[in-house]
Design an enzyme around this catalytic site. Sequence first.
Site, PDB file in Angstrom:
ATOM      1  N   ASP A 110      -7.487   0.471   6.096  1.00 34.98           N
ATOM      2  CA  ASP A 110      -8.109  -0.604   6.877  1.00 34.98           C
ATOM      3  C   ASP A 110      -7.027  -1.597   7.260  1.00 34.98           C
ATOM      4  O   ASP A 110      -6.999  -2.739   6.799  1.00 34.98           O
ATOM      5  CB  ASP A 110      -9.210  -1.257   6.039  1.00 34.98           C
ATOM      6  CG  ASP A 110     -10.012  -2.281   6.819  1.00 34.98           C
ATOM      7  OD1 ASP A 110      -9.801  -2.396   8.041  1.00 34.98           O
ATOM      8  OD2 ASP A 110     -10.848  -2.970   6.204  1.00 34.98           O
ATOM      9  N   GLY A 170       0.801  -1.217   0.000  1.00 35.63           N
ATOM     10  CA  GLY A 170       0.000   0.000   0.000  1.00 35.63           C
ATOM     11  C   GLY A 170       0.832   1.264   0.000  1.00 35.63           C
ATOM     12  O   GLY A 170       0.444   2.283  -0.604  1.00 35.63           O
ATOM     13  N   ASP A 191      -3.249  -3.580  13.557  1.00 33.68           N
ATOM     14  CA  ASP A 191      -2.742  -2.671  14.574  1.00 33.68           C
ATOM     15  C   ASP A 191      -1.380  -2.088  14.179  1.00 33.68           C
ATOM     16  O   ASP A 191      -0.647  -2.683  13.379  1.00 33.68           O
ATOM     17  CB  ASP A 191      -2.644  -3.391  15.917  1.00 33.68           C
ATOM     18  CG  ASP A 191      -4.008  -3.597  16.565  1.00 33.68           C
ATOM     19  OD1 ASP A 191      -4.982  -3.023  16.061  1.00 33.68           O
ATOM     20  OD2 ASP A 191      -4.090  -4.330  17.557  1.00 33.68           O
ATOM     21  N   PRO A 213       4.416  -5.389  10.502  1.00 31.58           N
ATOM     22  CA  PRO A 213       4.369  -4.985   9.094  1.00 31.58           C
ATOM     23  C   PRO A 213       3.466  -3.786   8.824  1.00 31.58           C
ATOM     24  O   PRO A 213       3.678  -3.066   7.844  1.00 31.58           O
ATOM     25  CB  PRO A 213       3.828  -6.245   8.387  1.00 31.58           C
ATOM     26  CG  PRO A 213       4.144  -7.367   9.309  1.00 31.58           C
ATOM     27  CD  PRO A 213       4.035  -6.800  10.683  1.00 31.58           C
TER      28      PRO A 213
END
Length: 293
Positions: free
Chosen positions: A167, A150, A170, A174
Site C-alpha cells: 500500500d 519495508g 506512487d 522514496p
Amino acid sequence: MSHRFCFTDDQGQLWFKEALTESVGNCFRIDELIYEDSSDHHHIILFENETHGRVLAMDGLVQVSRSDEFVYHEMVAHVPAFAHGQLKSVAVVGGGDGGAMRELLRHTGIETITLIEIDKDVVDFSRKWLPEVSNGSFDDPRVEIVIADGVEYMKTTDKRFDLIIIDSSDPVGPSAVLFTPEFYASCKDKLKDNGILVTQNGLASIYPDVVRDSSRCFADLFAHQGFYAITVPTFSGGIMTLGFATDNATAFSPDPAELHARFQSSGLPMRYYTPDLHVGAFALPADIQALVA
C-alpha cells in the site's frame, strides 16, 4: 506565505499543485490549510477542499481524501480477502493512514495484521488528523505496527503471510524501491502456500512502464498474475491499476457463485466493492492489456 507544492492565484487563494509528471499536474483549492511539515522521510500537507473534504498529500502527491478513500481501501483489501476466503495472517507495507487495515479487520477470520511503515510520523499524523480513515484499526489487538523499511523487513523477517499488500505511494521518489524485482521476490518468499500479493501500481496512463515492468516481474515469480482496475476521483489521470499475483489458481480466478456466497455470508456492508465488480475489475481495456501481455 510560501508553501512547498503550493501557489497563490490572482485572487489570493492558495492552491495545492500535484505534479504527477513534469508535464501533467492537478490542482486542489486549499479552503483551509490544516497542517504542513517535513519529517525525515516525507513532506506532508493536509488541507480542506470543498469538493473532496480533508485531503492528505505526501511529497507533492495526493494520498487520501475523505470523499473517496473508501474506493481504494475497499478494493485493495476485499478483492484478495474474498478471493482467498481463509486469510489468517496479513502484512501491509506502507498504509500508514490505516485505511487498508480498517477494511481487512472487518473480516473476523483474520488473526494478525502486521503494518510495516517506514515513517512513524505518518502513523501519528493519521491517528490525530484522519481518525475516521483508520477507525481505531491502529489499536486493534490483532495489529502489530512495525516502524521499519519495508524492503529490509521483507528481506529479514521470519514471518509468513497469507496476504501481502503493498500500500505504497506512487512509484517515484522514496517509494520507487517498492516496485523492483528484488522487492517482489522478497515478498514472494514471505508468502505462505496459496498466498496472494497485491500491489498499488499507480495510474496506468501516467506510469505505463511501471505496470509493464511489474507484470514481467510477477510473471517470473508467480503461476498466476494480473491487474485489476479502479477509478478514484481524487487520483486524476484515469484508471489506477492494482497488481494481483499468486500461485493459487482458484484465488486468481474465483468462481463467481463462490464469491457471492462468501460475500453474503460475511454480511459486510460496502460502499464500492461488490462480487460482480470484483470479477469485472480484472477485465482491462485494450491499452492496459497490451502493457501486461
